[in-house]
Scaffold this active site. Structure first.
Site, PDB file in Angstrom:
ATOM      1  N   CYS A 259       0.868  -1.199   0.000  1.00  0.00           N
ATOM      2  CA  CYS A 259       0.000   0.000   0.000  1.00  0.00           C
ATOM      3  C   CYS A 259       0.893   1.232   0.000  1.00  0.00           C
ATOM      4  O   CYS A 259       0.827   2.079   0.890  1.00  0.00           O
ATOM      5  CB  CYS A 259      -0.959  -0.015   1.188  1.00  0.00           C
ATOM      6  SG  CYS A 259      -1.825  -1.582   1.437  1.00  0.00           S
ATOM      7  N   PRO A 262       1.703   7.561  -1.477  1.00  0.00           N
ATOM      8  CA  PRO A 262       2.327   8.234  -2.630  1.00  0.00           C
ATOM      9  C   PRO A 262       3.823   8.012  -2.777  1.00  0.00           C
ATOM     10  O   PRO A 262       4.415   8.469  -3.738  1.00  0.00           O
ATOM     11  CB  PRO A 262       2.022   9.707  -2.368  1.00  0.00           C
ATOM     12  CG  PRO A 262       1.979   9.819  -0.884  1.00  0.00           C
ATOM     13  CD  PRO A 262       1.366   8.528  -0.398  1.00  0.00           C
ATOM     14  N   GLY A 264       6.486   8.261  -0.073  1.00  0.00           N
ATOM     15  CA  GLY A 264       7.474   8.795   0.861  1.00  0.00           C
ATOM     16  C   GLY A 264       8.231   7.697   1.590  1.00  0.00           C
ATOM     17  O   GLY A 264       9.475   7.726   1.685  1.00  0.00           O
ATOM     18  N   LYS A 265       7.501   6.705   2.080  1.00  0.00           N
ATOM     19  CA  LYS A 265       8.155   5.604   2.789  1.00  0.00           C
ATOM     20  C   LYS A 265       8.937   4.725   1.810  1.00  0.00           C
ATOM     21  O   LYS A 265      10.003   4.196   2.157  1.00  0.00           O
ATOM     22  CB  LYS A 265       7.111   4.787   3.557  1.00  0.00           C
ATOM     23  CG  LYS A 265       6.350   5.602   4.594  1.00  0.00           C
ATOM     24  CD  LYS A 265       5.284   4.769   5.281  1.00  0.00           C
ATOM     25  CE  LYS A 265       4.410   5.627   6.179  1.00  0.00           C
ATOM     26  NZ  LYS A 265       3.579   6.592   5.403  1.00  0.00           N
ATOM     27  N   GLU A 280       0.919  -1.255  -4.943  1.00  0.00           N
ATOM     28  CA  GLU A 280      -0.196  -0.307  -4.814  1.00  0.00           C
ATOM     29  C   GLU A 280      -1.304  -0.724  -5.773  1.00  0.00           C
ATOM     30  O   GLU A 280      -1.041  -0.994  -6.945  1.00  0.00           O
ATOM     31  CB  GLU A 280       0.268   1.120  -5.128  1.00  0.00           C
ATOM     32  CG  GLU A 280      -0.825   2.159  -5.144  1.00  0.00           C
ATOM     33  CD  GLU A 280      -1.579   2.276  -3.823  1.00  0.00           C
ATOM     34  OE1 GLU A 280      -2.826   2.230  -3.844  1.00  0.00           O
ATOM     35  OE2 GLU A 280      -0.904   2.386  -2.776  1.00  0.00           O
ATOM     36  N   ASP A 306      -3.467  -5.934  -5.548  1.00  0.00           N
ATOM     37  CA  ASP A 306      -4.025  -5.919  -4.199  1.00  0.00           C
ATOM     38  C   ASP A 306      -3.047  -6.638  -3.277  1.00  0.00           C
ATOM     39  O   ASP A 306      -2.803  -7.839  -3.434  1.00  0.00           O
ATOM     40  CB  ASP A 306      -5.381  -6.617  -4.196  1.00  0.00           C
ATOM     41  CG  ASP A 306      -6.041  -6.634  -2.827  1.00  0.00           C
ATOM     42  OD1 ASP A 306      -5.425  -6.164  -1.849  1.00  0.00           O
ATOM     43  OD2 ASP A 306      -7.189  -7.123  -2.736  1.00  0.00           O
ATOM     44  N   CYS A 375      -2.084   5.575   9.798  1.00  0.00           N
ATOM     45  CA  CYS A 375      -2.145   6.996  10.159  1.00  0.00           C
ATOM     46  C   CYS A 375      -3.488   7.273  10.838  1.00  0.00           C
ATOM     47  O   CYS A 375      -4.249   8.156  10.419  1.00  0.00           O
ATOM     48  CB  CYS A 375      -1.931   7.884   8.943  1.00  0.00           C
ATOM     49  SG  CYS A 375      -3.062   7.573   7.563  1.00  0.00           S
TER      50      CYS A 375
END
Length: 442
Positions: A259, A262, A264-265, A280, A306, A375
């Protein structure tokens, strides 16, 4: 010669003419109105609403940015705005009219818009949106708000008013006074945080945070910072850097970011020299991930699938699972979350999180490690899922005080990470994250 007598004025006819007269274009208010109606009337997230708004696509970038700021300010203070307007309304107006009134009120009380502009643009908005019969009401109400000004806010518990009751109650489980501290962190526009590429120099004007992020004032345009196009950094809230940091990927390790958008990780993991696969499912988010990796020039394998059903060719040494969740921890940047999410939404989300945890376990080699992160500020998506992971056979690997020496207040007695917008208030706050680390028995 006798002058022809003048016709008596007809107030109703004159009002009708004014109401039917073409109204000046105002992309900022039109886009903000679309955003707010989508959130308030239809419980649609801001991004979903924008994808349906023709005004968003037609508005120039500066107007879109101003619209987002106006909509966000209205959402951050929505409980207060409803309370302020209530005494001026003898009966309930249609919801779109209330939305327009809240927009006007937000401009007057929180955005320092001149009264004539706040009142006039709201009246024009109602006329453009075929709500002209309520233009007089808006004019009268907003003039009263302008006259009384900040005095209308005296004595109001704004922090409590601006947070839905179910969230307020749940956030108080994070500690004494936590809900009020979180509300304070959410009440202001979030600053811009960036993560530097190893060896890159931070643009001027930023403040280095204890975790190494560089923070710029709210409203900073990241694309205008020197080094952006060259891939010297990426946008990432300070709290969002922690899960990947705590995974501690090593050069040459096979690492999965599930997942991933966008990105960053994903970028953090790639910067360690690990062999990274980013998974993703969502096509729109996948495009953002691809664009970010291209700008940063990181050699990441990107898979559209998925993560709950995808099968890798070989097992991984480490996995970062940042699972889809209620996102209540991101309310600083996305205040629409406060008014869209409901307690019953958590059942479907937690079921999906458990499926992803089980899938991640099956992808790890013996001795491999997993970080589960969300989050979210909700116990159901954090601690409860960590306990569910243990029931699946994942072995806890608690974070240590040394690993979180720069943020000791985020380390729980169980060895989990829990951040929230009530932390670092003096520095501009941070997003809310939960993270837990596990290993696969060798």
């Amino acid at each position: 010669m006798t002058a022809e007598p003048r016709r008596p004025r007809n107030p109703r006819r004159n009002a009708a003419r004014r109401n039917n007269a073409p109204q000046p274009a105002d992309p900022t208010r039109d886009v903000a109105f679309d955003i707010l109606c989508g959130v308030v009337e239809h419980r649609r997230m801001l991004e979903t609403t924008l994808s349906r708004s023709a005004n968003e696509h037609e508005a120039p970038p500066r107007d879109r940015a101003a619209a987002h700021r106006l909509a966000a300010a209205t959402l951050r203070h929505m409980g207060t705005l409803r309370t302020v307007l209530e005494p001026f309304l003898r009966k309930e107006p249609p919801e779109p009219v209330r939305v327009a009134l809240m927009m006007g009120c937000a401009q007057l009380l929180f955005l320092e818009t001149p009264p004539h502009a706040a009142v006039g643009t709201t009246v024009s908005l109602l006329r453009r949106r075929k709500l002209a019969p309520f233009a007089g009401l808006a004019n009268a109400v907003l003039r009263k708000v302008a006259d009384q000004g900040p005095a209308l806010l005296e004595g109001l518990d704004q922090a409590r008013l601006n947070i839905p009751s179910w969230l307020w109650s749940s956030w108080n489980t994070l500690g004494k006074g936590a809900a009020r501290a979180i509300a304070q962190g959410i009440s202001h526009e979030a600053p811009l945080d960036i993560t530097l590429r190893p060896g890159a120099t931070a643009p001027e004007g930023g403040e280095e945070l204890p975790n190494g992020s560089v923070r710029f004032p709210a409203g900073t345009r990241v694309t205008e910072l020197p080094g952006y196009e060259e891939g010297a950094f990426w946008v990432q809230d300070a709290a969002a850097t922690l899960p990947a940091r705590l995974l501690a990927a090593k050069p040459g390790e096979r690492v999965a970011d599930l997942c991933a958008a966008p990105g960053g990780k994903t970028a953090q993991l790639a910067a360690t020299g690990a062999d990274v696969t980013a998974v993703e499912q969502n096509a729109t988010r996948l495009l953002r991930l691809q664009e970010n990796m291209a700008r940063l020039a990181y050699p990441v394998q990107i898979v559209q699938d998925d993560a709950a059903t995808w099968k890798p060719d070989a097992l991984f040494d480490a996995i970062l699972l940042d699972a889809p969740c209620s996102a209540t921890g991101t309310a600083r940047r996305h205040p629409d979350v406060l008014w869209v999410k409901r307690p019953r939404d958590l059942n479907a989300l937690t079921a999906g999180q458990d499926r992803l945890l089980a899938a991640a376990k099956s992808m790890l080699r013996p001795g491999g490690r997993l970080i589960y992160a969300v989050c979210s500020l909700q116990d159901e998506e954090g601690p409860a899922r960590a306990r569910a992971a243990q029931e699946m056979g994942l072995v806890p690997s608690p974070f240590t005080p040394e690993e979180l020496s720069f943020l000791p207040e985020a380390l729980t007695p169980e060895g989990w990470l829990r951040t929230h917008p009530g932390l670092w208030l003096d520095k501009g706050s941070m997003d809310g994250f939960f993270a837990a680390r596990f290993i696969i028995p060798a």
